[in-house]
Design a protein around this motif. Structure first.
Motif, PDB file in Angstrom:
ATOM      1  N   LEU A  38       0.831  -1.209   0.000  1.00 40.98           N
ATOM      2  CA  LEU A  38       0.000   0.000   0.000  1.00 40.98           C
ATOM      3  C   LEU A  38       0.863   1.256   0.000  1.00 40.98           C
ATOM      4  CD1 LEU A  38      -2.916  -0.979   2.431  1.00 40.98           C
ATOM      5  CD2 LEU A  38      -2.877  -1.021  -0.065  1.00 40.98           C
ATOM      6  N   CYS A  39       2.008   1.213   0.656  1.00 41.68           N
ATOM      7  CA  CYS A  39       2.929   2.355   0.655  1.00 41.68           C
ATOM      8  C   CYS A  39       3.443   2.625  -0.760  1.00 41.68           C
ATOM      9  CB  CYS A  39       4.101   2.107   1.590  1.00 41.68           C
ATOM     10  SG  CYS A  39       3.667   2.024   3.331  1.00 41.68           S
ATOM     11  N   GLN A  94      -5.077   1.744   4.602  1.00 44.50           N
ATOM     12  CA  GLN A  94      -3.950   1.369   5.446  1.00 44.50           C
ATOM     13  C   GLN A  94      -4.180   1.814   6.895  1.00 44.50           C
ATOM     14  OE1 GLN A  94      -0.138   2.570   3.957  1.00 44.50           O
ATOM     15  NE2 GLN A  94       0.954   1.372   5.483  1.00 44.50           N
ATOM     16  N   GLN A  98      -4.455  -0.545  10.243  1.00 44.68           N
ATOM     17  CA  GLN A  98      -3.639  -0.344  11.431  1.00 44.68           C
ATOM     18  C   GLN A  98      -4.453  -0.402  12.723  1.00 44.68           C
ATOM     19  OE1 GLN A  98      -1.606   3.343  10.561  1.00 44.68           O
ATOM     20  NE2 GLN A  98       0.011   2.294   9.433  1.00 44.68           N
ATOM     21  N   GLY A 131      -4.138  -5.114   1.084  1.00 41.70           N
ATOM     22  CA  GLY A 131      -3.251  -4.871   2.216  1.00 41.70           C
ATOM     23  C   GLY A 131      -2.996  -6.146   3.003  1.00 41.70           C
ATOM     24  N   CYS A 135       1.194  -4.061   6.121  1.00 45.00           N
ATOM     25  CA  CYS A 135       0.621  -2.727   5.943  1.00 45.00           C
ATOM     26  C   CYS A 135       0.075  -2.164   7.256  1.00 45.00           C
ATOM     27  CB  CYS A 135      -0.495  -2.759   4.893  1.00 45.00           C
ATOM     28  SG  CYS A 135       0.077  -3.237   3.258  1.00 45.00           S
ATOM     29  N   ALA A 148       1.082   6.284   7.502  1.00 46.59           N
ATOM     30  CA  ALA A 148      -0.156   6.226   6.709  1.00 46.59           C
ATOM     31  C   ALA A 148      -1.092   7.375   7.077  1.00 46.59           C
ATOM     32  CB  ALA A 148      -0.855   4.891   6.916  1.00 46.59           C
TER      33      ALA A 148
END
Length: 171
Positions: A38-39, A94, A98, A131, A135, A148
């Motif tokens: 995702l980054c 993302q 988290q 993800g 991620c 993120a």
């Protein structure tokens, strides 16, 4: 209060994109923070926003042509808004990952090279955009915000910037 010329604003936005990408590269190569899928997609979105802004700086379209239309000026605003909206959606995903419990996260993905060799494009993109546990890992924070969350704020800012440019071209 009047806004500065669009060309100056697009130049500023382009410089911000360059700075954000340089920060990402610094974090990867000097701090050892490897980007998750995702980054990487978010980096691509910043590149697309930056290229759009650079094109707007170089082209410098008039807010209105002789017939009262602002097609090119509006097109740059639309492109910026679309790329920033895509980036915000990915960063939002993302951030959402988290905050999920670790046991609910998908397992790690194989390498991108392997997926490109083995999987059809549609399946590979689906895996990348979903993800993984990678991620969701918060390995660095700034003012209590994860990377993120910081990029989500940047994408929201670019989305607002793009919308301002769209509606500004109507004046």
């Amino acid at each position: 209060m009047t806004l500065p010329a669009s060309r100056l604003l697009y130049l500023l936005a382009f410089i911000i994109c360059i700075v954000l990408l340089l920060i990402a590269l610094y974090m990867e190569h000097y701090m050892g923070l490897l980007p998750c899928p995702l980054c990487i997609i978010q980096r691509i979105a910043f590149v697309l926003i930056g290229l759009t802004c650079l094109a707007a700086v170089i082209h410098n379209p008039a807010p209105r042509d002789g017939r009262g239309r602002a097609g090119a000026a509006r097109a740059y605003g639309v492109a910026t808004t679309l790329f920033a909206g895509l980036g915000a959606a990915i960063a939002g995903r993302q951030v959402w990952l988290q905050y999920q419990p670790a046991e609910q996260l998908p397992s790690c993905l194989p390498s991108l090279d392997y997926m490109m060799d083995v999987l059809p494009l549609h399946d590979m993109l689906g895996l990348l955009f979903s993800g993984t546990a990678d991620c969701a890992a918060v390995t660095w924070t700034f003012l209590g915000l994860s990377i993120a969350e910081c990029t989500l704020i940047a994408f929201i800012g670019f989305t607002i910037f793009g919308l301002v440019q769209i509606f500004r071209s109507r004046d």
